[in-house]
Enzyme design. Structure first.
Site, short mmCIF file in Angstrom:
data_model
loop_
_atom_site.label_atom_id
_atom_site.label_comp_id
_atom_site.label_asym_id
_atom_site.label_seq_id
_atom_site.Cartn_x
_atom_site.Cartn_y
_atom_site.Cartn_z
N TYR A 149 27.01 22.23 69.44
CA TYR A 149 26.88 21.32 70.03
C TYR A 149 26.91 20.20 69.50
CZ TYR A 149 24.03 17.77 73.19
OH TYR A 149 23.56 16.60 73.96
N GLU A 151 28.76 19.58 66.71
CA GLU A 151 30.00 19.22 65.63
C GLU A 151 31.05 19.51 67.03
OE1 GLU A 151 30.61 18.55 63.12
OE2 GLU A 151 29.90 19.76 61.51
N ASN A 178 17.27 11.37 73.07
CA ASN A 178 16.41 12.27 74.10
C ASN A 178 16.01 11.56 75.54
OD1 ASN A 178 15.76 12.60 71.13
ND2 ASN A 178 15.11 15.08 72.66
N PRO A 278 16.37 18.42 64.38
CA PRO A 278 15.86 16.64 63.05
C PRO A 278 14.26 16.81 62.74
CG PRO A 278 17.69 16.86 64.78
CD PRO A 278 17.16 18.24 65.26
#
Ligand code: NAD
Ligand code: UDP
Ligand code: UDP
Length: 314
Positions: A149, A151, A178, A278
């Site tokens: 996703y 890259e 988000n 993350p």
């Protein structure tokens, strides 16, 4: 809007969460909308009431294959967005971002359309800079499970800027953070839909890791407004531009908020943190404020209430 201002607008991924909201807004603004979707994560239910509208057309098509249509603007949203969906067939995810971008850019070049790419905060990876500004180049693991996703989206941005430099194509790149709201897929595994569905069913709320990782949640109506404003900017505005809500929450705070708003008896349970998740994410939106005169207006509680009302139907 006068008839002369009516544009033919292609929305790829138009039957998905964001795409279906965008199609509605464009129809309301008086445009002709062509929705292209392969229904991998999107569904006809999302656009059901648009199917009778003579200004709306639907094509079942996979953007990894060429597409020959005549349009004035292209919003390129086709791509699964939730980790469980984009990791289901990672090779297809990369193909969708990369081959999809090449085909849509080739189409835009042939018909001289302006093309907007739905890029993502994932291009920043697990960031060392906080909040994230557009100048930051990101920290992405190129061989991890999110790479198909991240890259793929990074390569799509490269293609957009090379078509801009090499062919003078009018491009717009939005880095979307988000976003949540009605018509998210109830089982797509993203955190807002998961927590609301779990709370409504009285099931345990699944916190991945310690729940201290952060995200910043933007309500869908705000986001769509930002996308449309970006598309309408002069040619010299290419982005990338961050679009998102800068109010940051920990995932545990989100869980507590959802429990409170649903008056749920659900308890928190802790599950392992997925690889490369993350730790923090918050957009710096100064550029969007300056260039588009845009910032989000909908508070998390108000947006969650509307989203909870939608999920209560399932
Ligand atoms: P979604 O999964 O609801 O929508 C994606 C749509 O694309 C679906 O309708 C799906 O069927 C379609 N699609 C997937 N592969 C396709 C292909 N090869 N050909 C044609 N159609 C295809 O996700 P969403 O949240 O609406 O995301 C839309 C776009 O915005 C995506 O590009 C995503 O990467 C981007 N984005 C979304 C968020 C978010 O928080 N929602 C954040 C950042 C970026
Ligand atoms: N393409 C498309 N629709 C069009 C024009 C092009 O889908 O209306 C696709 C086509 O498959 C092509 C790709 O876009 O391979 C890139 O087009 P471009 O003209 O940039 O390069 P080409 O490969 O044709 O030299
Ligand atoms: N998450 C969680 N429980 C869930 C789903 C997600 O704790 O049931 C966490 C996930 O680990 C991540 C955050 O919520 O830290 C946002 O996840 P999501 O998949 O919605 O989006 P992304 O990680 O792509 O921002």
């Amino acid at each position: 809007m006068g008839i002369s201002l009516r544009k033919r607008v292609l929305v790829t991924g138009g039957a998905g969460f964001l795409g279906s909201h965008l199609c509605r807004r464009l129809l309301d603004a008086g445009h002709d909308v062509l929705c292209v979707d392969n229904f991998f994560t999107g569904s006809k239910d999302n656009i059901l009431e648009l199917l009778d509208n003579p200004h709306f057309e639907l094509i079942r098509h996979d953007v990894t294959f060429p597409l020959y249509v005549e349009v004035d603007q292209i919003y390129n949203l086709a791509c699964p967005a939730s980790p469980i969906h984009y990791q289901f067939d990672p090779v297809q995810t990369t193909k969708t971002s990369v081959h999809g971008a090449i085909n849509m850019l080739g189409l835009a070049k042939r018909v001289k359309a302006t093309i907007l790419q739905a890029s993502t905060s994932e291009v920043y990876g697990d960031p060392e800079i906080h909040p994230q500004t557009e100048e930051y180049w990101g920290r992405v693991n190129p061989i991890g499970i999110r790479a198909c996703y991240d890259e793929g989206k990074r390569c799509a941005e490269t293609l957009f800027f090379d078509y801009y430099r090499q062919h003078g194509l009018p491009i717009k790149v939005a880095r979307i953070f988000n976003t949540y709201g009605p018509r998210m897929h109830p089982n797509d595994g993203r955190v807002v839909s998961n927590f609301i569905m779990q709370a409504l069913r009285g099931e345990p709320i699944t916190l991945f890791g310690d729940g201290n990782q952060t995200r910043s949640f933007c309500y869908v109506d705000d986001l769509i407004e930002g996308l449309i404003r970006l598309m309408e900017t002069p040619k010299e505005v290419t982005g990338p531009i961050n679009l998102g809500n800068p109010v940051e929450f920990t995932i545990r705070e989100l869980a507590e908020r959802v429990i409170e708003l649903t008056s749920s008896s659900s308890k928190l349970v802790y599950q392992p943190l997925p690889q490369d998740d993350p730790k923090q994410r918050q957009p710096n939106i100064d550029l969007a404020e300056k260039t588009l005169g845009w910032k989000p207006t909908i508070q998390l509680n108000d947006g969650l209430e509307k989203t909870i009302a939608y999920f209560s139907k399932f």
